[in-house]
Scaffold this motif. Structure first.
Motif, PDB file in Angstrom:
ATOM      1  N   TRP A   4      43.504 -86.669  -0.233  1.00 46.02           N
ATOM      2  CA  TRP A   4      43.553 -87.567   1.034  1.00 46.02           C
ATOM      3  C   TRP A   4      44.441 -88.785   0.747  1.00 46.02           C
ATOM      4  CZ3 TRP A   4      41.720 -85.882   5.378  1.00 46.02           C
ATOM      5  CH2 TRP A   4      40.605 -84.953   5.455  1.00 46.02           C
ATOM      6  N   THR A   5      45.188 -89.215   1.411  1.00 47.72           N
ATOM      7  CA  THR A   5      45.868 -90.509   1.344  1.00 47.72           C
ATOM      8  C   THR A   5      44.966 -91.516   2.264  1.00 47.72           C
ATOM      9  OG1 THR A   5      47.278 -90.390   3.310  1.00 47.72           O
ATOM     10  CG2 THR A   5      48.194 -89.381   1.355  1.00 47.72           C
ATOM     11  N   SER A   6      45.458 -92.847   2.127  1.00 48.98           N
ATOM     12  CA  SER A   6      44.689 -93.776   2.918  1.00 48.98           C
ATOM     13  C   SER A   6      44.959 -93.747   4.254  1.00 48.98           C
ATOM     14  CB  SER A   6      45.022 -95.117   2.480  1.00 48.98           C
ATOM     15  OG  SER A   6      46.418 -95.321   2.483  1.00 48.98           O
ATOM     16  N   ASP A   7      46.159 -93.360   4.741  1.00 49.54           N
ATOM     17  CA  ASP A   7      46.410 -93.178   6.148  1.00 49.54           C
ATOM     18  C   ASP A   7      45.669 -92.147   6.869  1.00 49.54           C
ATOM     19  OD1 ASP A   7      48.230 -95.399   6.088  1.00 49.54           O
ATOM     20  OD2 ASP A   7      50.334 -94.109   5.923  1.00 49.54           O
ATOM     21  N   GLU A   8      45.594 -91.020   5.966  1.00 54.25           N
ATOM     22  CA  GLU A   8      44.958 -89.889   6.634  1.00 54.25           C
ATOM     23  C   GLU A   8      43.255 -89.978   6.692  1.00 54.25           C
ATOM     24  OE1 GLU A   8      47.427 -86.236   4.603  1.00 54.25           O
ATOM     25  OE2 GLU A   8      45.713 -87.160   3.578  1.00 54.25           O
ATOM     26  N   ALA A  17      42.432 -99.242   6.564  1.00 47.98           N
ATOM     27  CA  ALA A  17      42.811 -99.508   5.018  1.00 47.98           C
ATOM     28  C   ALA A  17      43.114-100.779   4.649  1.00 47.98           C
ATOM     29  CB  ALA A  17      43.920 -98.538   4.865  1.00 47.98           C
ATOM     30  N   SER A  18      42.603-100.984   3.428  1.00 53.47           N
ATOM     31  CA  SER A  18      42.757-102.585   2.772  1.00 53.47           C
ATOM     32  C   SER A  18      44.386-102.451   2.227  1.00 53.47           C
ATOM     33  CB  SER A  18      41.796-102.724   1.724  1.00 53.47           C
ATOM     34  OG  SER A  18      42.063-101.891   0.755  1.00 53.47           O
ATOM     35  N   SER A  24      41.994 -88.344  -5.065  1.00 51.73           N
ATOM     36  CA  SER A  24      42.037 -86.780  -5.516  1.00 51.73           C
ATOM     37  C   SER A  24      40.635 -85.905  -5.581  1.00 51.73           C
ATOM     38  CB  SER A  24      42.290 -86.682  -7.084  1.00 51.73           C
ATOM     39  OG  SER A  24      41.639 -87.178  -8.000  1.00 51.73           O
ATOM     40  N   GLY A  25      39.426 -87.058  -5.336  1.00 51.46           N
ATOM     41  CA  GLY A  25      38.221 -86.221  -4.865  1.00 51.46           C
ATOM     42  C   GLY A  25      37.360 -87.181  -3.990  1.00 51.46           C
ATOM     43  N   VAL A  26      36.270 -86.627  -3.717  1.00 48.69           N
ATOM     44  CA  VAL A  26      35.131 -87.539  -2.783  1.00 48.69           C
ATOM     45  C   VAL A  26      33.823 -87.143  -2.941  1.00 48.69           C
ATOM     46  CG1 VAL A  26      34.577 -87.705  -0.207  1.00 48.69           C
ATOM     47  CG2 VAL A  26      36.991 -86.957  -0.811  1.00 48.69           C
ATOM     48  N   THR A  27      33.124 -88.330  -3.212  1.00 49.80           N
ATOM     49  CA  THR A  27      31.641 -88.273  -3.670  1.00 49.80           C
ATOM     50  C   THR A  27      30.833 -89.440  -3.091  1.00 49.80           C
ATOM     51  OG1 THR A  27      29.858 -87.973  -5.555  1.00 49.80           O
ATOM     52  CG2 THR A  27      31.923 -89.274  -5.804  1.00 49.80           C
ATOM     53  N   PHE A  28      29.575 -89.432  -2.495  1.00 50.34           N
ATOM     54  CA  PHE A  28      28.870 -90.072  -2.236  1.00 50.34           C
ATOM     55  C   PHE A  28      27.755 -90.604  -3.434  1.00 50.34           C
ATOM     56  CE2 PHE A  28      27.006 -86.479   0.245  1.00 50.34           C
ATOM     57  CZ  PHE A  28      25.819 -86.341  -0.840  1.00 50.34           C
ATOM     58  N   GLN A  59      34.233 -96.699 -13.124  1.00 49.41           N
ATOM     59  CA  GLN A  59      34.201 -95.530 -13.690  1.00 49.41           C
ATOM     60  C   GLN A  59      35.669 -94.743 -13.262  1.00 49.41           C
ATOM     61  OE1 GLN A  59      29.532 -94.691 -13.084  1.00 49.41           O
ATOM     62  NE2 GLN A  59      30.804 -93.390 -12.198  1.00 49.41           N
ATOM     63  N   GLY A  60      36.359 -95.287 -12.322  1.00 44.36           N
ATOM     64  CA  GLY A  60      37.547 -94.725 -12.243  1.00 44.36           C
ATOM     65  C   GLY A  60      37.927 -94.662 -10.681  1.00 44.36           C
ATOM     66  N   ALA A  61      36.941 -94.792  -9.903  1.00 43.07           N
ATOM     67  CA  ALA A  61      37.222 -94.541  -8.264  1.00 43.07           C
ATOM     68  C   ALA A  61      38.517 -95.267  -8.008  1.00 43.07           C
ATOM     69  CB  ALA A  61      36.079 -95.473  -7.493  1.00 43.07           C
ATOM     70  N   ALA A  62      39.148 -94.725  -7.140  1.00 45.84           N
ATOM     71  CA  ALA A  62      40.234 -94.995  -6.520  1.00 45.84           C
ATOM     72  C   ALA A  62      40.253 -95.939  -5.208  1.00 45.84           C
ATOM     73  CB  ALA A  62      41.283 -93.975  -6.297  1.00 45.84           C
ATOM     74  N   ALA A  63      39.397 -95.593  -4.489  1.00 44.88           N
ATOM     75  CA  ALA A  63      39.219 -96.411  -3.316  1.00 44.88           C
ATOM     76  C   ALA A  63      37.728 -96.102  -3.016  1.00 44.88           C
ATOM     77  CB  ALA A  63      39.885 -95.909  -2.191  1.00 44.88           C
ATOM     78  N   ALA A  64      37.107 -96.733  -1.873  1.00 43.12           N
ATOM     79  CA  ALA A  64      35.643 -96.584  -1.267  1.00 43.12           C
ATOM     80  C   ALA A  64      35.853 -96.771   0.245  1.00 43.12           C
ATOM     81  CB  ALA A  64      34.751 -97.601  -1.695  1.00 43.12           C
ATOM     82  N   ILE A  65      34.918 -95.972   1.114  1.00 45.62           N
ATOM     83  CA  ILE A  65      34.670 -96.113   2.404  1.00 45.62           C
ATOM     84  C   ILE A  65      33.379 -97.013   2.391  1.00 45.62           C
ATOM     85  CG2 ILE A  65      33.932 -95.010   4.438  1.00 45.62           C
ATOM     86  CD1 ILE A  65      35.652 -92.609   3.868  1.00 45.62           C
ATOM     87  N   VAL A  66      33.513 -98.186   3.060  1.00 46.85           N
ATOM     88  CA  VAL A  66      32.651 -99.128   3.083  1.00 46.85           C
ATOM     89  C   VAL A  66      32.600 -99.673   4.536  1.00 46.85           C
ATOM     90  CG1 VAL A  66      33.276 -99.897   0.886  1.00 46.85           C
ATOM     91  CG2 VAL A  66      34.252-101.199   2.663  1.00 46.85           C
TER      92      VAL A  66
END
Length: 457
Positions: A4-8, A17-18, A24-28, A59-66
């Protein structure tokens, strides 16, 4: 691979988006976060994912949904749980291939994993499935959100313990093919009858795409009920099983030397012979459903047969360990993930075919409501028929089974998994075949993990 991209993500969730980023992955689950992942900071009854932002980015997360202010790269939304659903919907919307939904009282995860193996063999790298047992209101949208845009096949497990849950999940998944593996008295504490469970499972058909196919168990006493529920939503209904008029039918079966089954299946004017590596008669029925689904999405049935022959055991659902003990080894059959009356019977039948002393570590079956005592007591017949030499019964709800087995076989009734572990380790001997099975909440998986530590790396 970019997922996913931030725009998507912002477009899908209606968030802001900030800064630009890719994930490259998604998790909660903060424990699962790895480099490049998108972390969804969900708020639950007992915890709040926002508390783990420092940890996940370390741990290397690229971004978050907050839904709270942060300085980390993020998408800001009003409701992170709603954002998870929206991301799942967007993933399903961009998927141009075929989607299969799987439900049932028994066999969901095994069928899902076998279908993935068959379709991945058909088109390597282009099949996707829900991992573990992510089959509920958060697991299903997460599994969808993880689906690559290049996927040609998606296989999603859907579970429920109340009426109405599957209707919501299937409308997220929108399957082209919907399978009900079997109907059994699981979660009876929440339903008036087994027929009511069949009605709840049949909700999966409500999400079928136009031209969709419903796959139902021919040998089930609820077959006609399932077919009637599927008709308003399915373009075609396909049956599977052992019965003579099943569309996908096992016409000949023979147990192999390694415990699996050699099967000849018939469908229409075609036949296919193949080996199922997994032991147990229940896997023969599962295999017919798998063939029906692979055929429905245009897959190669011969490759599906090869995948079934090579499939390994699943942790908590049939995985086998050879555990050192004394001057030899004992076989441990790990069925620790869950249990209901039907799956208990099926796995005890598997144990019956194993050589050596047969030991059964059986945890209580939960969510059976007012029927619990009767269902537990009724396991005495399958335990005896399996030739169990020694049983360790775990949990208070096992009292009726203990009473039924009194004077019939050698057993002990213990309160918890820790006590069961101590008792098993004190009696385990070379050549033993040990079945470990119970509801997930009994935590017999800790017993399996302790035994696995004995296995040399």
């Amino acid at each position: 691979m970019m997922l996913w991209t931030s725009d998507e993500i912002a477009l899908a969730t209606g968030g802001t988006a900030s800064e630009p980023f890719e994930v490259s992955g998604v998790t909660f689950d903060s424990r699962e976060v790895g480099p490049g992942d998108l972390f969804l900071a969900l708020k639950g009854e007992s915890t709040d994912g926002h508390r783990f932002l420092d940890q996940t980015f370390a741990q290397g997360a690229a971004a978050a949904i907050v839904s709270q202010t942060t300085t980390y790269p993020h998408i800001f939304v009003e409701d992170t749980t709603a954002a998870l659903d929206a991301l799942g919907v967007a993933a399903r919307g961009r998927m141009g291939g075929k989607v299969i939904g799987v439900t049932g009282s028994v066999g969901k995860t095994g069928t899902k994993e076998a279908l993935f193996a068959a379709l991945d063999r058909n088109d390597p790298g282009c099949a996707h499935r829900s991992v573990k047992s992510y089959n509920n209101h958060t697991g299903v949208p997460l599994s969808l959100a993880r689906m690559p845009r290049t996927a040609r096949f998606g296989v999603f497990e859907m579970g429920m313990n109340h009426a109405g849950e599957l209707a919501q999940l299937t409308r997220l998944v929108r399957p082209h093919v919907a399978i009900v593996t079997t109907i059994a008295p699981a979660h009876m504490g929440f339903f008036a009858s087994e027929a009511a469970i069949a009605d709840a499972k049949s909700e999966i058909f409500q999400g079928l795409e136009p031209g969709g196919i419903a796959i139902v168990p021919f040998d089930s006493p609820h077959r006609d009920r399932l077919i009637a529920a599927a008709k308003p939503h399915a373009d075609r209904i396909v049956t599977f099983g052992m019965g003579e008029d099943a569309d996908f039918r096992a016409v000949e079966t023979m147990r192999t030397r390694t415990g699996g089954t050699f099967v000849t299946a018939r469908f229409g004017d075609r036949e296919l012979s193949f080996t199922i590596s997994q032991p147990g008669a229940h896997w023969v029925s599962n295999a017919m459903a798998i063939l029906a689904a692979v055929d429905a999405v245009g897959g190669d049935l011969e490759l599906a047969g090869l995948a079934l022959a090579e499939m390994g055991g699943l942790a908590g659902r049939g995985a086998r360990l050879l555990v050192p003990t004394g001057d030899g080894e004992a076989l441990v059959i790990d069925e620790s993930y869950n249990a209901n009356p039907a799956s208990m019977r099926a796995t005890l039948e598997v144990l019956a075919h194993e050589p050596g002393r047969k030991v059964a570590v059986l945890g209580e079956m939960r969510e059976l409501g007012e029927h619990s005592d009767a269902f537990h007591a009724e396991l005495s017949g399958p335990v005896e028929a399996a030739g169990v030499d020694y049983a360790i019964l775990v949990g208070d709800a096992m009292a009726p089974l203990a009473q039924a087995l009194e004077g019939r076989i050698d057993f002990v009734h213990v309160p918890d998994a820790a006590t069961a572990r101590a008792r098993l380790e004190s009696v385990l001997a070379p050549g033993d075949a040990v079945l470990i099975k119970g509801s997930n909440g009994v935590r017999l998986s800790t017993l399996v993990a302790a035994l696995a530590e004995r296995v040399p790396a």
